[in-house]
Design a protein around this motif. Structure first.
Motif, PDB file in Angstrom:
ATOM      1  N   HIS A 185       0.928  -1.303  -0.123  1.00  0.00           N
ATOM      2  CA  HIS A 185       0.212   0.079   0.101  1.00  0.00           C
ATOM      3  C   HIS A 185       0.798   1.532  -0.043  1.00  0.00           C
ATOM      4  O   HIS A 185       1.677   1.346   0.950  1.00  0.00           O
ATOM      5  CB  HIS A 185      -0.779  -0.061   1.257  1.00  0.00           C
ATOM      6  N   ILE A 186       0.479   2.089  -0.880  1.00  0.00           N
ATOM      7  CA  ILE A 186       1.529   3.224  -1.019  1.00  0.00           C
ATOM      8  C   ILE A 186       0.703   4.425  -0.897  1.00  0.00           C
ATOM      9  O   ILE A 186      -0.340   4.601  -1.358  1.00  0.00           O
ATOM     10  CB  ILE A 186       2.045   3.504  -2.532  1.00  0.00           C
ATOM     11  N   CYS A 187       1.319   5.516  -0.141  1.00  0.00           N
ATOM     12  CA  CYS A 187       0.753   6.677   0.096  1.00  0.00           C
ATOM     13  C   CYS A 187       1.734   7.731  -0.140  1.00  0.00           C
ATOM     14  O   CYS A 187       2.804   7.797   0.325  1.00  0.00           O
ATOM     15  CB  CYS A 187       0.190   6.882   1.667  1.00  0.00           C
ATOM     16  N   VAL A 188       1.368   8.905  -0.985  1.00  0.00           N
ATOM     17  CA  VAL A 188       2.354  10.108  -1.176  1.00  0.00           C
ATOM     18  C   VAL A 188       1.674  11.286  -0.656  1.00  0.00           C
ATOM     19  O   VAL A 188       0.515  11.510  -0.889  1.00  0.00           O
ATOM     20  CB  VAL A 188       2.499  10.205  -2.660  1.00  0.00           C
ATOM     21  N   ARG A 189       2.356  11.864   0.473  1.00  0.00           N
ATOM     22  CA  ARG A 189       1.770  13.247   0.934  1.00  0.00           C
ATOM     23  C   ARG A 189       2.201  14.387   0.372  1.00  0.00           C
ATOM     24  O   ARG A 189       3.399  14.649   0.437  1.00  0.00           O
ATOM     25  CB  ARG A 189       1.976  13.126   2.346  1.00  0.00           C
ATOM     26  N   PHE A 190       1.338  15.272  -0.284  1.00  0.00           N
ATOM     27  CA  PHE A 190       1.858  16.448  -1.134  1.00  0.00           C
ATOM     28  C   PHE A 190       1.259  17.702   0.013  1.00  0.00           C
ATOM     29  O   PHE A 190       0.290  17.436   0.495  1.00  0.00           O
ATOM     30  CB  PHE A 190       0.881  16.572  -2.271  1.00  0.00           C
ATOM     31  N   PRO A 191       2.403  18.539  -0.023  1.00  0.00           N
ATOM     32  CA  PRO A 191       2.035  19.898   0.562  1.00  0.00           C
ATOM     33  C   PRO A 191       1.241  20.746  -0.426  1.00  0.00           C
ATOM     34  O   PRO A 191       0.719  20.219  -1.210  1.00  0.00           O
ATOM     35  CB  PRO A 191       3.338  20.579   0.793  1.00  0.00           C
ATOM     36  N   ALA A 192       0.755  21.996   0.210  1.00  0.00           N
ATOM     37  CA  ALA A 192      -0.146  22.737  -0.488  1.00  0.00           C
ATOM     38  C   ALA A 192       0.713  22.970  -2.049  1.00  0.00           C
ATOM     39  O   ALA A 192       1.649  23.681  -1.901  1.00  0.00           O
ATOM     40  CB  ALA A 192      -0.744  23.996   0.203  1.00  0.00           C
ATOM     41  N   LEU A 193       0.197  22.609  -2.992  1.00  0.00           N
ATOM     42  CA  LEU A 193       0.916  23.006  -4.220  1.00  0.00           C
ATOM     43  C   LEU A 193       0.467  24.294  -4.981  1.00  0.00           C
ATOM     44  O   LEU A 193       0.947  25.000  -5.748  1.00  0.00           O
ATOM     45  CB  LEU A 193       0.928  21.792  -5.296  1.00  0.00           C
ATOM     46  N   TRP A 194      -0.626  24.713  -4.613  1.00  0.00           N
ATOM     47  CA  TRP A 194      -1.269  26.164  -5.148  1.00  0.00           C
ATOM     48  C   TRP A 194      -1.358  26.005  -6.672  1.00  0.00           C
ATOM     49  O   TRP A 194      -1.031  27.017  -7.493  1.00  0.00           O
ATOM     50  CB  TRP A 194      -0.441  27.052  -4.807  1.00  0.00           C
ATOM     51  N   MET A 195      -1.813  24.697  -7.149  1.00  0.00           N
ATOM     52  CA  MET A 195      -2.029  24.591  -8.726  1.00  0.00           C
ATOM     53  C   MET A 195      -3.431  25.625  -9.089  1.00  0.00           C
ATOM     54  O   MET A 195      -4.290  25.692  -8.247  1.00  0.00           O
ATOM     55  CB  MET A 195      -2.428  23.371  -9.067  1.00  0.00           C
ATOM     56  N   ARG A 196      -3.211  25.964 -10.240  1.00  0.00           N
ATOM     57  CA  ARG A 196      -4.254  26.528 -10.754  1.00  0.00           C
ATOM     58  C   ARG A 196      -5.541  26.146 -10.700  1.00  0.00           C
ATOM     59  O   ARG A 196      -5.510  24.836 -11.177  1.00  0.00           O
ATOM     60  CB  ARG A 196      -3.812  27.139 -12.097  1.00  0.00           C
ATOM     61  N   PRO A 197      -6.598  26.399 -10.302  1.00  0.00           N
ATOM     62  CA  PRO A 197      -8.060  25.696 -10.416  1.00  0.00           C
ATOM     63  C   PRO A 197      -8.204  25.249 -11.824  1.00  0.00           C
ATOM     64  O   PRO A 197      -8.016  25.826 -13.014  1.00  0.00           O
ATOM     65  CB  PRO A 197      -9.166  26.781  -9.980  1.00  0.00           C
ATOM     66  N   GLY A 198      -8.410  23.893 -11.751  1.00  0.00           N
ATOM     67  CA  GLY A 198      -8.931  23.144 -13.201  1.00  0.00           C
ATOM     68  C   GLY A 198      -8.993  21.643 -12.862  1.00  0.00           C
ATOM     69  O   GLY A 198      -9.025  21.194 -11.849  1.00  0.00           O
ATOM     70  N   VAL A 199      -8.718  21.014 -14.035  1.00  0.00           N
ATOM     71  CA  VAL A 199      -8.800  19.723 -13.876  1.00  0.00           C
ATOM     72  C   VAL A 199      -7.561  19.096 -14.227  1.00  0.00           C
ATOM     73  O   VAL A 199      -6.778  19.247 -15.420  1.00  0.00           O
ATOM     74  CB  VAL A 199      -9.981  18.945 -14.936  1.00  0.00           C
ATOM     75  N   TYR A 200      -6.877  18.135 -13.443  1.00  0.00           N
ATOM     76  CA  TYR A 200      -5.694  17.341 -13.647  1.00  0.00           C
ATOM     77  C   TYR A 200      -5.626  15.889 -13.531  1.00  0.00           C
ATOM     78  O   TYR A 200      -6.833  15.363 -13.372  1.00  0.00           O
ATOM     79  CB  TYR A 200      -4.750  17.757 -12.635  1.00  0.00           C
ATOM     80  N   SER A 201      -4.876  14.896 -13.831  1.00  0.00           N
ATOM     81  CA  SER A 201      -4.915  13.654 -13.533  1.00  0.00           C
ATOM     82  C   SER A 201      -3.497  13.254 -12.923  1.00  0.00           C
ATOM     83  O   SER A 201      -2.555  13.890 -13.078  1.00  0.00           O
ATOM     84  CB  SER A 201      -4.942  12.916 -15.163  1.00  0.00           C
ATOM     85  N   VAL A 202      -3.751  12.189 -12.112  1.00  0.00           N
ATOM     86  CA  VAL A 202      -2.785  11.654 -11.268  1.00  0.00           C
ATOM     87  C   VAL A 202      -2.584  10.280 -11.519  1.00  0.00           C
ATOM     88  O   VAL A 202      -3.551   9.502 -11.752  1.00  0.00           O
ATOM     89  CB  VAL A 202      -3.182  11.817  -9.574  1.00  0.00           C
ATOM     90  N   TYR A 203      -1.278   9.558 -11.828  1.00  0.00           N
ATOM     91  CA  TYR A 203      -0.942   8.332 -11.835  1.00  0.00           C
ATOM     92  C   TYR A 203       0.243   8.040 -11.421  1.00  0.00           C
ATOM     93  O   TYR A 203       1.271   8.774 -11.019  1.00  0.00           O
ATOM     94  CB  TYR A 203      -1.069   7.872 -13.452  1.00  0.00           C
ATOM     95  N   PHE A 204       0.468   6.591 -11.336  1.00  0.00           N
ATOM     96  CA  PHE A 204       1.796   6.246 -10.795  1.00  0.00           C
ATOM     97  C   PHE A 204       2.363   5.200 -11.811  1.00  0.00           C
ATOM     98  O   PHE A 204       1.782   4.746 -12.662  1.00  0.00           O
ATOM     99  CB  PHE A 204       1.718   5.225  -9.483  1.00  0.00           C
ATOM    100  N   LYS A 205       3.745   5.444 -11.680  1.00  0.00           N
ATOM    101  CA  LYS A 205       4.485   4.969 -12.597  1.00  0.00           C
ATOM    102  C   LYS A 205       5.843   3.957 -11.804  1.00  0.00           C
ATOM    103  O   LYS A 205       6.320   4.658 -10.900  1.00  0.00           O
ATOM    104  CB  LYS A 205       5.251   5.611 -13.653  1.00  0.00           C
ATOM    105  N   LEU A 206       6.017   2.644 -12.372  1.00  0.00           N
ATOM    106  CA  LEU A 206       7.041   1.866 -11.735  1.00  0.00           C
ATOM    107  C   LEU A 206       8.137   1.834 -13.047  1.00  0.00           C
ATOM    108  O   LEU A 206       7.752   1.069 -13.962  1.00  0.00           O
ATOM    109  CB  LEU A 206       6.446   0.726 -11.229  1.00  0.00           C
TER     110      LEU A 206
END
Length: 248
Positions: A185-206
């Motif tokens: 089980h993998i967990c990545v904790r991000f701080p506040a990135l202040w990304m511009r409002p909108g739609v993004y995609s998230v994925y993992f790569k090995l």
């Protein structure tokens, strides 16, 4: 070029003439198909400016293009076509996300292996919804079919244009704990990135060096990340939207 026969025009000159005529006609609907495919930067800027003027006059502009940045700058709603059929329609950010995902090939995982990512979540949810200035967690399950002597993990966030906004590699301590066969089980904790409002995609790569089989690459499914924030249109111009403090 007023006395030059049209048959001697280049493709760019054809397009300039056609757009000039269309842009100055007072019509209720302006249909523009890939007008930015040719022409220099000045012509493209002039085209976008004219289409914005027409839209603000209350008329309809139907803009057809594969230029994601131009589509986002001009449009508020979109239609994504697949094989001549409407595959999705809605607000422009969600349509750009769907289009980007349709271009991702799912054959990146080699056949005959059970190594895979499953259950990707943002703050325990799919799709993920966050505020622009808040931290968040991205988690998933990694199933390794066999021990992998050497590999690297990445968590990647892309915008609707398919451009990587954040690429976070795992550290060596995490790798040493997760190279055994089994379920991790993998967990990545991000701080506040202040990304511009909108739609993004998230994925993992090995990226793995498996015993006797050479290098292998595994990608997780991509999950939508909807970043909410201020409705101020000026905040949509940049890549980041920090809540900065002004003092004069």
């Amino acid at each position: 070029f007023i006395d030059t026969p049209v048959k001697r025009y280049s493709s760019g000159m054809y397009l300039r003439l056609a757009f000039a005529v269309a842009a100055h006609l007072v019509s209720e609907i302006l249909l523009v198909d890939e007008v930015l495919a040719v022409g220099d930067a000045a012509f493209q800027k002039k085209c976008i400016g004219r289409m914005n003027e027409v839209a603000h006059e209350g008329r309809t502009v139907l803009f057809v293009s594969h230029n994601m940045a131009a589509v986002r700058a001009l449009c508020t709603r979109g239609i994504c076509l697949d094989q001549g059929r409407v595959s999705f329609a809605g607000d422009i950010e969600h349509v750009l996300y769907r289009y980007t995902q349709s271009q991702i090939h799912t054959d990146s995982q080699p056949n005959g292996t059970q190594t895979r990512f499953t259950s990707i979540r943002v703050n325990g949810q799919n799709p993920g919804n966050i505020e622009s200035g808040e931290g968040f967690e991205v988690g998933c399950t990694l199933e390794l079919a066999e021990q992998v002597p050497s590999f690297r993990l990445f968590c990647i966030i892309q915008d609707a244009n398919g451009e990587s906004v954040v690429v976070v590699p795992s550290n060596s301590r995490v790798l040493n704990a997760a190279n055994q066969a089994g379920v991790h089980h993998i967990c990545v904790r991000f701080p506040a990135l202040w990304m511009r409002p909108g739609v993004y995609s998230v994925y993992f790569k090995l990226l793995a060096v498996a015993s006797g089989s050479g290098d292998a690459r595994y990608l997780s499914d991509s999950m939508m990340l909807d970043v909410a924030g201020t409705d101020d249109p000026e905040m949509l111009l940049g890549s980041l939207a920090p809540n900065a403090n002004w003092e004069i």
